[in-house]
Motif scaffolding. Structure first.
Motif, PDB file in Angstrom:
ATOM      1  N   VAL A 144      17.485  48.062  19.636  1.00 27.21           N
ATOM      2  CA  VAL A 144      17.799  47.648  21.009  1.00 27.21           C
ATOM      3  C   VAL A 144      17.370  46.203  21.251  1.00 27.21           C
ATOM      4  O   VAL A 144      18.066  45.432  21.918  1.00 27.21           O
ATOM      5  CB  VAL A 144      17.118  48.597  22.020  1.00 27.21           C
ATOM      6  CG1 VAL A 144      17.227  48.047  23.439  1.00 27.21           C
ATOM      7  CG2 VAL A 144      17.742  49.982  21.945  1.00 27.21           C
ATOM      8  N   GLN A 145      16.228  45.807  20.687  1.00 22.56           N
ATOM      9  CA  GLN A 145      15.740  44.441  20.854  1.00 22.56           C
ATOM     10  C   GLN A 145      16.434  43.472  19.897  1.00 22.56           C
ATOM     11  O   GLN A 145      16.658  42.301  20.224  1.00 22.56           O
ATOM     12  CB  GLN A 145      14.234  44.387  20.607  1.00 22.56           C
ATOM     13  CG  GLN A 145      13.410  45.167  21.608  1.00 22.56           C
ATOM     14  CD  GLN A 145      11.930  45.165  21.261  1.00 22.56           C
ATOM     15  OE1 GLN A 145      11.539  44.755  20.174  1.00 22.56           O
ATOM     16  NE2 GLN A 145      11.108  45.650  22.164  1.00 22.56           N
ATOM     17  N   ALA A 146      16.783  43.947  18.693  1.00 21.29           N
ATOM     18  CA  ALA A 146      17.285  43.050  17.648  1.00 21.29           C
ATOM     19  C   ALA A 146      18.689  42.541  17.933  1.00 21.29           C
ATOM     20  O   ALA A 146      18.982  41.361  17.681  1.00 21.29           O
ATOM     21  CB  ALA A 146      17.246  43.768  16.299  1.00 21.29           C
ATOM     22  N   LEU A 147      19.570  43.381  18.431  1.00 19.60           N
ATOM     23  CA  LEU A 147      20.958  42.961  18.601  1.00 19.60           C
ATOM     24  C   LEU A 147      21.112  41.774  19.558  1.00 19.60           C
ATOM     25  O   LEU A 147      21.785  40.798  19.221  1.00 19.60           O
ATOM     26  CB  LEU A 147      21.814  44.147  19.054  1.00 19.60           C
ATOM     27  CG  LEU A 147      22.107  45.199  17.971  1.00 19.60           C
ATOM     28  CD1 LEU A 147      23.003  46.300  18.525  1.00 19.60           C
ATOM     29  CD2 LEU A 147      22.744  44.573  16.742  1.00 19.60           C
ATOM     30  N   PRO A 148      20.521  41.815  20.757  1.00 19.90           N
ATOM     31  CA  PRO A 148      20.644  40.620  21.616  1.00 19.90           C
ATOM     32  C   PRO A 148      19.947  39.397  21.032  1.00 19.90           C
ATOM     33  O   PRO A 148      20.395  38.267  21.247  1.00 19.90           O
ATOM     34  CB  PRO A 148      20.002  41.065  22.937  1.00 19.90           C
ATOM     35  CG  PRO A 148      19.197  42.272  22.625  1.00 19.90           C
ATOM     36  CD  PRO A 148      19.864  42.931  21.468  1.00 19.90           C
ATOM     37  N   TRP A 208      26.598  44.669  15.303  1.00 24.40           N
ATOM     38  CA  TRP A 208      26.624  46.115  15.218  1.00 24.40           C
ATOM     39  C   TRP A 208      25.358  46.643  14.557  1.00 24.40           C
ATOM     40  O   TRP A 208      24.657  45.912  13.843  1.00 24.40           O
ATOM     41  CB  TRP A 208      27.855  46.570  14.417  1.00 24.40           C
ATOM     42  CG  TRP A 208      29.163  46.293  15.106  1.00 24.40           C
ATOM     43  CD1 TRP A 208      29.386  46.289  16.441  1.00 24.40           C
ATOM     44  CD2 TRP A 208      30.423  45.996  14.482  1.00 24.40           C
ATOM     45  NE1 TRP A 208      30.714  46.010  16.710  1.00 24.40           N
ATOM     46  CE2 TRP A 208      31.373  45.823  15.519  1.00 24.40           C
ATOM     47  CE3 TRP A 208      30.849  45.858  13.166  1.00 24.40           C
ATOM     48  CZ2 TRP A 208      32.711  45.529  15.279  1.00 24.40           C
ATOM     49  CZ3 TRP A 208      32.186  45.572  12.924  1.00 24.40           C
ATOM     50  CH2 TRP A 208      33.099  45.409  13.965  1.00 24.40           C
ATOM     51  N   ALA A 209      25.097  47.923  14.755  1.00 22.89           N
ATOM     52  CA  ALA A 209      23.894  48.504  14.157  1.00 22.89           C
ATOM     53  C   ALA A 209      24.013  50.019  14.077  1.00 22.89           C
ATOM     54  O   ALA A 209      24.636  50.664  14.922  1.00 22.89           O
ATOM     55  CB  ALA A 209      22.656  48.133  14.967  1.00 22.89           C
ATOM     56  N   ALA A 261      24.441  44.558  11.326  1.00 26.39           N
ATOM     57  CA  ALA A 261      25.617  43.863  10.800  1.00 26.39           C
ATOM     58  C   ALA A 261      26.176  42.911  11.835  1.00 26.39           C
ATOM     59  O   ALA A 261      26.065  43.147  13.040  1.00 26.39           O
ATOM     60  CB  ALA A 261      26.685  44.873  10.383  1.00 26.39           C
ATOM     61  N   MET A 262      26.778  41.833  11.330  1.00 25.20           N
ATOM     62  CA  MET A 262      27.511  40.928  12.206  1.00 25.20           C
ATOM     63  C   MET A 262      28.821  40.546  11.549  1.00 25.20           C
ATOM     64  O   MET A 262      28.916  40.423  10.320  1.00 25.20           O
ATOM     65  CB  MET A 262      26.693  39.680  12.545  1.00 25.20           C
ATOM     66  CG  MET A 262      26.522  38.696  11.408  1.00 25.20           C
ATOM     67  SD  MET A 262      25.671  37.180  11.928  1.00 25.20           S
ATOM     68  CE  MET A 262      24.018  37.792  12.202  1.00 25.20           C
ATOM     69  N   LEU A 302      14.007  37.755  13.412  1.00 21.67           N
ATOM     70  CA  LEU A 302      14.038  38.859  14.371  1.00 21.67           C
ATOM     71  C   LEU A 302      12.619  39.329  14.688  1.00 21.67           C
ATOM     72  O   LEU A 302      11.810  39.536  13.787  1.00 21.67           O
ATOM     73  CB  LEU A 302      14.861  40.022  13.817  1.00 21.67           C
ATOM     74  CG  LEU A 302      16.372  39.782  13.727  1.00 21.67           C
ATOM     75  CD1 LEU A 302      17.059  40.970  13.079  1.00 21.67           C
ATOM     76  CD2 LEU A 302      16.965  39.523  15.113  1.00 21.67           C
ATOM     77  N   GLU A 303      12.342  39.498  15.964  1.00 26.19           N
ATOM     78  CA  GLU A 303      11.011  39.906  16.405  1.00 26.19           C
ATOM     79  C   GLU A 303      11.027  41.364  16.848  1.00 26.19           C
ATOM     80  O   GLU A 303      12.053  41.887  17.279  1.00 26.19           O
ATOM     81  CB  GLU A 303      10.546  39.015  17.561  1.00 26.19           C
ATOM     82  CG  GLU A 303      10.449  37.541  17.187  1.00 26.19           C
ATOM     83  CD  GLU A 303      10.099  36.667  18.379  1.00 26.19           C
ATOM     84  OE1 GLU A 303      10.008  37.220  19.505  1.00 26.19           O
ATOM     85  OE2 GLU A 303       9.922  35.457  18.201  1.00 26.19           O
TER      86      GLU A 303
END
Length: 714
Positions: free
Chosen positions: A19-23, A46-47, A53-54, A140-141
């Motif tokens: 949820v945090q990684a995609l944005p 996408w995930a 994935a992008m 990515l955090e």
């Protein structure tokens, strides 16, 4: 144009990380490509639990070539007497790879300088992506990142494969000893063998053939449709909280909805107990009678990531797990019901609230005192006060029940059910449940007076207590939820139009705290910031208008009715309306000029009546008398109370009439400044004129501090 596919294959990722990684990914990619002068026509991020994935479509083949103007040495020191380049200029040309033909002298604010025309050939998109991709991944955090094997890379879960394809060809990318390729993997059970991907255009289709639904948005909608269809077949409606569906969505790659059941005898438990067991602990979705959310049915829906052929077996396993949890819940509930809710109060003495703040029982006493004060302060009847005080006294009693010890998220909720079982007044029971509201952003507010006052007292005591022991939020750290508590207080006061000063409330909440006075300044600043944020972000008031009404010093010394939170917010909304209809622009020049000169009068903010401050004997022009009469008309706007004999007090201001009063002063003030020299040499004349302006300034400040208002921009 080229298309790019990046897939990072991992062990099962936590849903919270995805949820945090995609944005984060979307922002990082957009920003870094923009910095490199690259755009794209289409982007997808996408995930699933096993991959991020992008897909980027419509990328240019390369950066555009560019010519930059690069500043060199000053023209005066660039050439020697013979006109040859000096060492400084020669070094500049070598560094930039230019010849004398590429140089130009150009004037700047600091004199003439040599500038070079430096041509830079654009790099290919592939080369740029090779540099950018590792940073996109490692940047990515998230919480609790881990290392694995002997590497130093930190990520949410171990990375097992890497796919990087540019127009179908492998783009070599190295990451912690892992080399990119075209090999991916499908569903762990339904398609365990390796999968060779061909490119961005076919990525989604190829993964779906391997039983991986990679697009989380369409997967979310698909799961929701499956849940509703399964419930419909049961003749029921599903309860589908968005946060639970979001979590489940990132736990599956090929979702299947499985229907399970439990013994109908468990329906005698309070519905929140059953739903908590289902949703919080098992991630199941409850179902209920159509249009009757409290009428649960003995079924549940779960979303499986397994083989659909084994759904009956999965359903039986899920039912056994849930039944065992419900047996525990029924045991806790029956044990708790052997005592009345108030019998649990004594147990609070053994519960430490905070080391420096005593037990939970001591905290409850402080909350009770604040709630009693609120009941008196806001004018509730004695009967209402009794209900409010009992609500707050019982508000934390369920914390020591076995049910809440096992399921802390049911605090307040179980208090409601136990109070109702004890045949307490329904307002008390509902107030116990509601006093935690709002628990989070978007949550509802208390609807009962008992819940509203108990919530205010609880939150105010929490904030005052934590500030008294220096537990002040810093940066993003707010472990006690103090920002949320103050926001809740603001929302409750505004929603119910309570005439209550935040500052007075917090001061009252801190009366029984030993160190409460030490951080009063910090607390004052904290609640002021929360109010400003609420008005700007949620109420959509322009920032300068917020500044014009929020500062407590604006109405320092003014009675509670006009320094109350409701009054502040009412004035903010009014100012916004006055800006929109043009009234603010109409009065702005007058009020700012009066305010600037009136400040020199030295009058107290409570000096609102000119009759005892301005002497008609010193009038020398007709406009002075006119302006004096207009200022005296404030008695129709401000409800003055001179009963004390020593200072002016007022209970309220009619803001609509105040605006009309300000508009009435525009013409005489304009003429006053034309006909009258305010700073006259005669001290009596000067004082008289400053005093009339000072009174008008104070009257204007009952609406706002107009010095903070920005005209011509927002």
């Amino acid at each position: 144009m080229v298309n790019f596919l990046l897939e990072v294959g991992t062990e099962e990722l936590p849903a919270s990380f995805i949820v945090q990684a995609l944005p984060q990914w979307e922002e990082k990619v957009r920003q870094s490509l923009t910095e490199q002068g690259l755009s794209y026509q289409e982007a997808h991020f996408w995930a699933t639990p096993r991959r991020l994935a992008m897909v980027l479509k419509g990328l240019p083949d390369a950066q555009a070539d560019r010519v930059d103007q690069v500043k060199g040495p000053a023209a005066a020191s660039a050439y020697d007497a013979a006109g040859s380049p000096t060492k400084a200029l020669q070094g500049f040309m070598r560094a930039k790879g230019v010849t004398p033909a590429d140089l130009r002298s150009q004037a700047t604010e600091k004199g003439d300088f040599i500038f070079a025309q430096v041509a830079t050939q654009g790099r290919t998109t592939g080369a740029l992506l090779q540099d950018l991709v590792p940073g996109w991944i490692t940047g990515l955090e998230g919480k609790r990142l881990m290392r694995w094997a002997d590497g130093s890379l930190r990520f949410s879960r171990p990375i097992r494969w890497l796919v990087s394809l540019l127009d179908g060809q492998v783009l070599p990318v190295a990451l912690e000893g892992l080399q990119s390729g075209a090999t991916s993997y499908g569903h762990r059970v339904l398609h365990p063998q390796p999968l060779t991907l061909t490119g961005a255009d076919t990525y989604e289709t190829e993964l779906k053939a391997a039983f991986v639904w990679v697009d989380p948005t369409s997967r979310y909608a698909h799961i929701e449709a499956l849940l509703r269809q399964a419930a419909q077949e049961l003749g029921a409606e599903p309860e589908i909280p968005a946060d639970l569906l979001t979590e489940v969505n990132y736990l599956v790659e090929w979702p299947t909805v499985v229907v399970g059941s439990f013994e109908a005898d468990f329906l005698t438990l309070p519905p929140p107990v059953i739903k908590t067991e289902m949703m919080s602990h098992q991630r199941y979705f409850p179902v209920h009678q159509p249009s009757q959310p409290s009428a649960l049915l003995p079924y549940f829906l779960s979303v499986s990531n397994g083989d659909p052929r084994h759904s009956p077996l999965i359903a039986r396993g899920n039912s056994r797990v849930l039944s065992a949890r419900l047996w525990d819940g029924r045991f806790f509930y029956n044990e708790d019901r052997k005592k009345r809710l108030e019998d649990f109060l004594a147990n609070l003495e053994a519960v430490t609230f905070q080391e420096k703040l005593g037990s939970m029982a001591e905290r409850v006493e402080r909350i009770v005192q604040v709630s009693a004060w609120l009941a008196d302060h806001l004018g509730f009847s004695e009967a209402e006060k009794l209900l409010i005080v009992k609500t707050t006294r019982l508000s934390k009693a369920d914390l020591t029940t076995q049910m809440v010890k096992e399921f802390p998220e049911l605090q307040g909720i179980m208090g409601y059910y136990y109070a109702m079982a004890d045949e307490e007044d329904p307002l008390i029971a509902r107030g116990i449940e509601e006093h935690y509201l709002p628990r989070f952003a978007g949550d509802g507010l208390p609807t009962t007076t008992t819940g509203q006052i108990a919530a205010l007292a609880d939150k105010a005591e929490l904030v005052a207590s934590m500030f008294s022991i220096d537990k002040i939020p810093t940066g993003s750290s707010d472990p006690f939820g103090l920002r949320r508590a103050v926001l809740g207080i603001i929302q409750i006061i505004w929603e119910n139009k309570f005439e209550l000063s935040l500052w007075t409330l917090f001061a009252q909440a801190g009366k029984k705290l030993v160190h409460a006075q030490a951080n009063l300044g910090a607390l004052k600043k904290f609640y002021q910031q929360r109010l400003e944020i609420f008005l700007i972000e949620q109420a959509k008031i322009d920032y300068d208008l917020v500044a014009a009404v929020v500062d407590p010093s604006i109405l320092e010394g003014v009675e509670v009715a006009e320094s109350s939170l409701t009054s502040i917010m009412r004035r903010a909304y009014l100012l916004q309306k006055l800006r929109q209809d043009g009234t603010l622009a109409e009065i702005y020049e007058t009020v700012t000029r009066v305010s600037r000169l009136g400040a020199g009068s030295g009058l107290s903010p409570m000096d609102l009546d000119p009759r005892r401050l301005v002497s008609p004997n010193h009038f020398q022009t007709p406009v002075e008398k006119t302006l004096f009469d207009v200022a005296c008309n404030s008695s129709e706007v401000i409800a003055l109370d001179n009963s004390s004999g020593s200072s002016d007090k007022f209970a309220e201001v009619d803001l609509t009439k105040l605006v009309e009063h300000i508009k009435d002063t525009v013409e005489p003030v304009t003429q006053f400044f034309i006909d009258v020299l305010v700073m006259a040499e005669d001290p009596d004349l000067r004082t008289n004129r400053l005093n009339v302006l000072g009174v008008l300034r104070n009257q204007y400040r009952l609406l706002a501090d107009f010095s903070k208002v920005v005209m011509g921009g927002q």
